[in-house]
Design a protein around this motif. Structure first.
Motif, PDB file in Angstrom:
ATOM      1  N   ASN A   1      51.417  26.375  22.830  1.00  0.00           N
ATOM      2  CA  ASN A   1      50.809  26.363  21.493  1.00  0.00           C
ATOM      3  C   ASN A   1      51.227  25.164  20.653  1.00  0.00           C
ATOM      4  OD1 ASN A   1      49.509  29.072  21.740  1.00  0.00           O
ATOM      5  ND2 ASN A   1      51.651  29.748  21.867  1.00  0.00           N
ATOM      6  N   PRO A   2      51.130  23.953  21.178  1.00  0.00           N
ATOM      7  CA  PRO A   2      51.480  22.789  20.370  1.00  0.00           C
ATOM      8  C   PRO A   2      50.426  22.527  19.289  1.00  0.00           C
ATOM      9  CG  PRO A   2      50.536  22.085  22.439  1.00  0.00           C
ATOM     10  CD  PRO A   2      50.679  23.580  22.527  1.00  0.00           C
ATOM     11  N   VAL A   3      50.843  21.829  18.254  1.00  0.00           N
ATOM     12  CA  VAL A   3      49.942  21.519  17.146  1.00  0.00           C
ATOM     13  C   VAL A   3      49.857  20.018  16.957  1.00  0.00           C
ATOM     14  CG1 VAL A   3      50.391  23.694  15.952  1.00  0.00           C
ATOM     15  CG2 VAL A   3      51.801  21.689  15.425  1.00  0.00           C
ATOM     16  N   ASN A   4      48.774  19.605  16.293  1.00  0.00           N
ATOM     17  CA  ASN A   4      48.601  18.217  15.873  1.00  0.00           C
ATOM     18  C   ASN A   4      49.423  18.047  14.598  1.00  0.00           C
ATOM     19  OD1 ASN A   4      47.680  15.845  14.606  1.00  0.00           O
ATOM     20  ND2 ASN A   4      45.673  16.003  15.581  1.00  0.00           N
ATOM     21  N   THR A   5      50.538  17.352  14.711  1.00  0.00           N
ATOM     22  CA  THR A   5      51.505  17.315  13.612  1.00  0.00           C
ATOM     23  C   THR A   5      51.029  16.503  12.414  1.00  0.00           C
ATOM     24  OG1 THR A   5      52.625  15.418  14.638  1.00  0.00           O
ATOM     25  CG2 THR A   5      53.440  17.627  15.179  1.00  0.00           C
ATOM     26  N   THR A   6      49.994  15.670  12.591  1.00  0.00           N
ATOM     27  CA  THR A   6      49.543  14.845  11.480  1.00  0.00           C
ATOM     28  C   THR A   6      48.711  15.632  10.472  1.00  0.00           C
ATOM     29  OG1 THR A   6      47.442  14.133  12.467  1.00  0.00           O
ATOM     30  CG2 THR A   6      49.427  12.911  13.085  1.00  0.00           C
ATOM     31  N   PHE A   7      48.259  16.822  10.848  1.00  0.00           N
ATOM     32  CA  PHE A   7      47.504  17.661   9.917  1.00  0.00           C
ATOM     33  C   PHE A   7      48.459  18.431   9.023  1.00  0.00           C
ATOM     34  CE2 PHE A   7      44.007  16.548  12.447  1.00  0.00           C
ATOM     35  CZ  PHE A   7      42.836  16.987  11.843  1.00  0.00           C
TER      36      PHE A   7
ATOM     37  N   THR B   1      46.489  21.026  19.170  1.00  0.00           N
ATOM     38  CA  THR B   1      46.204  19.724  19.786  1.00  0.00           C
ATOM     39  C   THR B   1      44.861  19.718  20.511  1.00  0.00           C
ATOM     40  OG1 THR B   1      47.506  20.423  21.711  1.00  0.00           O
ATOM     41  CG2 THR B   1      48.621  19.097  20.038  1.00  0.00           C
ATOM     42  N   THR B   2      44.302  20.888  20.784  1.00  0.00           N
ATOM     43  CA  THR B   2      42.994  20.990  21.442  1.00  0.00           C
ATOM     44  C   THR B   2      41.838  20.711  20.494  1.00  0.00           C
ATOM     45  OG1 THR B   2      42.940  23.348  20.929  1.00  0.00           O
ATOM     46  CG2 THR B   2      43.874  22.713  23.059  1.00  0.00           C
ATOM     47  N   GLY B   3      42.120  20.615  19.179  1.00  0.00           N
ATOM     48  CA  GLY B   3      41.051  20.477  18.195  1.00  0.00           C
ATOM     49  C   GLY B   3      40.624  21.798  17.604  1.00  0.00           C
TER      50      GLY B   3
ATOM     51  N   THR C   1      51.812  15.158  19.093  1.00  0.00           N
ATOM     52  CA  THR C   1      51.906  16.551  19.528  1.00  0.00           C
ATOM     53  C   THR C   1      53.268  17.122  19.145  1.00  0.00           C
ATOM     54  OG1 THR C   1      50.411  16.215  21.384  1.00  0.00           O
ATOM     55  CG2 THR C   1      51.916  18.075  21.536  1.00  0.00           C
ATOM     56  N   GLY C   2      53.281  18.371  18.682  1.00  0.00           N
ATOM     57  CA  GLY C   2      54.552  18.971  18.303  1.00  0.00           C
ATOM     58  C   GLY C   2      54.428  20.456  18.022  1.00  0.00           C
ATOM     59  N   TYR C   3      55.314  20.956  17.172  1.00  0.00           N
ATOM     60  CA  TYR C   3      55.426  22.391  16.950  1.00  0.00           C
ATOM     61  C   TYR C   3      55.632  22.714  15.467  1.00  0.00           C
ATOM     62  CZ  TYR C   3      56.089  22.364  21.975  1.00  0.00           C
ATOM     63  OH  TYR C   3      55.916  22.166  23.323  1.00  0.00           O
ATOM     64  N   MET C   4      55.197  23.917  15.105  1.00  0.00           N
ATOM     65  CA  MET C   4      55.478  24.442  13.774  1.00  0.00           C
ATOM     66  C   MET C   4      56.936  24.884  13.701  1.00  0.00           C
ATOM     67  SD  MET C   4      52.682  24.195  12.025  1.00  0.00           S
ATOM     68  CE  MET C   4      53.588  24.865  10.640  1.00  0.00           C
ATOM     69  N   ARG C   5      57.525  24.758  12.511  1.00  0.00           N
ATOM     70  CA  ARG C   5      58.896  25.239  12.261  1.00  0.00           C
ATOM     71  C   ARG C   5      58.904  26.039  10.959  1.00  0.00           C
ATOM     72  NH1 ARG C   5      62.507  23.727  16.636  1.00  0.00           N
ATOM     73  NH2 ARG C   5      61.672  21.756  17.445  1.00  0.00           N
ATOM     74  N   VAL C   6      59.813  27.007  10.895  1.00  0.00           N
ATOM     75  CA  VAL C   6      60.026  27.778   9.670  1.00  0.00           C
ATOM     76  C   VAL C   6      61.527  27.877   9.425  1.00  0.00           C
ATOM     77  CG1 VAL C   6      59.779  30.020   8.549  1.00  0.00           C
ATOM     78  CG2 VAL C   6      57.891  29.095   9.891  1.00  0.00           C
ATOM     79  N   LEU C   7      61.942  27.517   8.203  1.00  0.00           N
ATOM     80  CA  LEU C   7      63.349  27.549   7.820  1.00  0.00           C
ATOM     81  C   LEU C   7      63.562  28.499   6.648  1.00  0.00           C
ATOM     82  CD1 LEU C   7      64.105  23.690   7.745  1.00  0.00           C
ATOM     83  CD2 LEU C   7      64.178  25.232   9.728  1.00  0.00           C
ATOM     84  N   ASP C   8      64.777  28.997   6.537  1.00  0.00           N
ATOM     85  CA  ASP C   8      65.183  29.779   5.372  1.00  0.00           C
ATOM     86  C   ASP C   8      65.339  28.838   4.179  1.00  0.00           C
ATOM     87  OD1 ASP C   8      67.574  30.789   3.554  1.00  0.00           O
ATOM     88  OD2 ASP C   8      66.791  32.568   4.553  1.00  0.00           O
ATOM     89  N   GLY C   9      64.685  29.162   3.055  1.00  0.00           N
ATOM     90  CA  GLY C   9      64.705  28.260   1.909  1.00  0.00           C
ATOM     91  C   GLY C   9      66.050  28.146   1.232  1.00  0.00           C
ATOM     92  N   LYS C  10      66.921  29.118   1.415  1.00  0.00           N
ATOM     93  CA  LYS C  10      68.233  29.064   0.776  1.00  0.00           C
ATOM     94  C   LYS C  10      69.232  28.249   1.580  1.00  0.00           C
ATOM     95  CE  LYS C  10      69.703  32.531  -1.580  1.00  0.00           C
ATOM     96  NZ  LYS C  10      70.220  33.859  -2.024  1.00  0.00           N
TER      97      LYS C  10
END
Length: 761
Positions: free
Chosen positions: A258-264, A284-286, A232-241
């Motif tokens: 709003n956790p996500v299944n990190t293996t996907f 994580t709920t499917g 279980t975890g979370y999405m992240r977004v970083l600046d590419g520069k």
């Protein structure tokens, strides 16, 4: 015809100087006809123009023209004081013989020819303003573009101009090819965070998409916390520069709701066709969940009756794919055999969640039009379905991870499928098996990568195998329908399911393979599998891969990969170390890697599936067809990627400041197949080569497209009696000192061994 008179530069008298005569030429060959120059490859000749389009007769922008009426010039003994009107002196001296060019002429290839006011010379023609010289023809650029996929067939996107141009023909094409040391450096890394700080174990491969349309991509990935069993975890977004986080703690995606299944492996694209891309992951709920570019929840998957759809509960290590399957401007979401519309409502496929999986692990489906009806289909290893769920074919064979390409050159695609037992080739239209090669192991073999790796016409297939732990390239012979292992490279530790990616980093037209196992990222030579580089990159190996894209918008390729070490920290013997965590981006420190696209949006990436701005093509070109690239999981910029510039320089000597001063005029021209931006350095020396005294450093102020030129000036005060030697170089002395990659680095200089003030007579 009388010869020009050479005037000593230090005169203790006042001269009455007559105006320039009607000829002023030194020899009968300088007639304004064609002259031998340097071609893009150094082999052919470059004709000089025979006609003028008018404008400034000397081509001296902002410098005025030489007076033609009689005048008296007072000159001191040193030539450093007194009037310096240049009256009566030759305005343009050309070549080592100091030929005096007439008004309206320029010195090109050491010959006086009629000048070209537009600044674009193409063979013997002065093109119109804005034109580009393509294969000795003046061509006006076509539509706007970000990359070559925005252009018509036969065109490429000229990056300096960001306009479509006809691709240069192979004959005479100026191409860049530089093979140097493979020695990348870390550009940036993300290893810790103030938002959900325990969740710093990066799991999914970084996806690269410009979410805010600022020209700099974002890096999107999933993160989890220890222990290893926690997915279980979370999405992240970083600046590419910079690697800085774009989402803060107020973002939906980073809230505990709003956790996500990190293996996907998530996927990113503009599903609405209206602007910023959406990020699609597995909750994580499917349920499948979509986030906006700002991290807000946009939707969760629903059945046709609008009740929640959570058909992927308990699943892991799979990859989501996105495409505009029916070319209506709205994207579809595919996972296994399930198809959702752009709002998250299931269109078809309930009950087919495990399509395209290996040994009960993961799903990684192909989206492609395999039946030629204009609508894309969902394809697994043993079945294929239309968007609406109608069956196209099923086969009584084991399922697997598919890829798609035209292996026999007949224009129709085949499927290459990694199975638990080996590798298989199938007819994409029917699913019928064509060939099979078993290679044992425990079946946890990764999805295939399809590329041409060694310069021969046949495609190769790359697979990361589990037992034995290696990466193997297979040849397929369409005539005999036989697979053959071409080379095998042992890896560190393999627990399976990993997809490799490919890219030609050094411009030799042979890709390198980038493979991420449990311990390291390997960069392997496509020719023989030799290890070019190994980087620490520990991982629990779910469905990760390594992304290759222009991560920071500098038009040069980068490598981006994730790492997690919660397993390695408690099992240090696993890789012989405690590993590392986070996201890491590597690049060539001098920016010499080949350019590539600033997007890699999903595991099943195949160039034609996504546009540079994150939008979905409608319709998507067949990846194996005439507008495709016939590869899979390969990064490539598209047509024109190997085009190179070729800068040359002609040296004129202007007498407008005589007898006290010469004005050195370097006419910098691009005779290659690719534009160069403004800011190219031009160095002027007193002497016969670059060991002389540096007189000054100037820079070009215009972007120079193929055929275009710009005159750069350097004043030179005279203080002696003898002729002076002048030497000029553009963009350094060779490939090592220059910054513009050129197809010919040996034609960047010009010289005049006896520059003087000259009175025509």
């Amino acid at each position: 015809m009388s010869a020009p008179m050479y005037v000593p530069v230090a005169l203790a008298l006042t001269l009455m100087i007559a105006a320039c005569g009607d000829s002023g030429r030194q020899d009968s060959d300088a007639t304004g006809g064609q002259s031998t120059g340097v071609s893009a490859t150094g082999g052919a000749t470059e004709p000089v123009p025979t006609s003028s389009s008018g404008g400034d007769p000397t081509g001296m922008t902002g410098s005025g023209t030489a007076p033609t009426s009689e005048a008296t010039t007072a000159v001191s003994a040193t030539g450093s004081t007194g009037a310096t009107t240049g009256a009566g002196f030759c305005p343009i001296l050309c070549g080592p013989a100091n030929t005096c060019c007439q008004d309206g002429e320029a010195c090109i290839a050491e010959t006086c020819v009629e000048d070209c006011a537009s600044g674009v010379l193409c063979a013997a023609v002065c093109c119109e303003v804005g034109a580009v010289c393509v294969a000795d023809e003046c061509k006006q650029p076509a539509g706007d573009c970000e990359e070559s996929l925005d252009c018509e067939s036969g065109e490429f996107c000229e990056p300096t101009l960001e306009k479509c141009l006809p691709q240069f023909p192979a004959e005479g094409l100026c191409e860049f090819a530089e093979i140097g040391e493979f020695n990348p450096a870390l550009k940036w890394s993300w290893t810790q965070t103030a938002v959900q700080p325990a969740y710093n174990q990066a799991v999914s491969a970084p996806l690269i998409v410009d979410l805010d349309d600022d020209g700099v991509p974002e890096v999107i990935f999933t993160t989890k916390a220890a222990p290893h069993q926690n997915i279980t975890g979370y999405m992240r977004v970083l600046d590419g520069k910079t690697g800085a986080e774009k989402w803060d703690g107020s973002t939906d995606a980073l809230s505990g709701a709003n956790p996500v299944n990190t293996t996907f492996s998530p996927a990113v694209a503009d599903l609405e066709g209206d602007g910023p891309a959406e990020i699609v992951a597995l909750a994580t709920t499917g349920e499948i969940i979509a986030f906006t570019a700002d991290g807000a929840v946009k939707w969760r998957s629903r059945k046709p009756d609008d009740t929640a759809y959570a058909g992927f509960a308990g699943k892991y290590s799979s990859a989501i794919s996105l495409a505009d399957m029916d070319a209506d401007g709205k994207g579809e979401v595919v996972l296994g055999g399930v198809v959702l519309d752009h709002t998250g409502k299931v269109i078809s496929g309930i009950g087919r969640e495990l399509l395209s999986q290996v040994a009960g692990y993961g799903m990684s489906s192909v989206i492609a039009d395999i039946d030629g009806d204009g609508t894309q289909d969902v394809v697994g290893g043993n079945a294929a379905y239309r968007r609406d769920g109608a069956e196209i074919w099923t086969q009584p064979i084991p399922d697997g991870f598919p890829g798609i390409a035209d292996f026999d050159g007949d224009g129709a695609p085949e499927l290459v499928v990694t199975t638990a037992a080996g590798i298989r080739l199938q007819d994409a239209a029917t699913g019928a098996q064509i060939a099979f090669l078993g290679f044992g192991g425990d079946g946890l073999n990764g999805p295939p990568t399809v590329a041409e790796v060694d310069g021969d016409p046949a495609l190769e297939i790359g697979i990361q195998r589990n037992v034995p732990c290696d990466y193997t390239i297979f040849d397929y012979d369409p005539a005999t329908k036989v697979f053959t292992a071409k080379w095998t490279t042992p890896l560190s530790v393999c627990s399976g399911l990993i997809a490799a990616t490919a890219f030609d980093f050094d411009g030799d037209k042979q890709v390198e393979l980038v493979v991420h196992d449990d311990c390291d990222v390997f960069i392997l030579s496509g020719v023989d599998g030799g290890v070019l580089l190994k980087l620490l990159a520990s991982h629990g190996t779910w469905s990760e891969f390594t992304s290759i894209a222009d991560v920071d918008g500098d038009k040069s390729a980068d490598i981006a990969f994730s790492a997690n070490n919660d397993y390695h920290m408690v099992n240090p013997g696993y890789c012989g170390n405690t590993g590392n965590n986070g996201v890491h981006v590597y690049s060539d420190p001098e920016g010499k890697w080949m350019p590539t696209r600033r997007v890699w949006n999903q595991q099943s990436y195949h160039i034609t599936n996504i546009k540079a701005d994150g939008s979905l093509p409608k319709p998507e070109p067949d990846s194996w067809g005439p507008d495709g690239f016939n590869n899979y999981r390969v990064s490539f910029q598209g047509k024109g990627v190997f085009n190179a510039a070729d800068l040359i320089v002609d040296l004129e000597i202007s007498g407008i400041g005589c007898p006290a001063q010469l004005v050195l005029r370097a006419r910098v021209k691009n005779i290659g197949s690719l534009g160069v931006p403004a800011g190219v350095k031009v160095l002027f020396f007193a002497g016969v080569d670059a060991t002389g005294t540096l007189l000054g450093e100037q820079v070009t102020t215009l972007a120079l497209l193929p055929g275009a030129f710009e005159v750069v000036e350097q004043p030179y005060d005279l203080d002696g009696l003898d002729p002076v030697a002048i030497y000029v170089t553009v963009d350094g002395f060779d490939a090592q000192s220059g910054v513009i990659p050129e197809c010919n680095e040996d034609n960047n200089s010009a010289a005049n061994a006896s520059a003087q003030c000259v009175i025509p007579g």
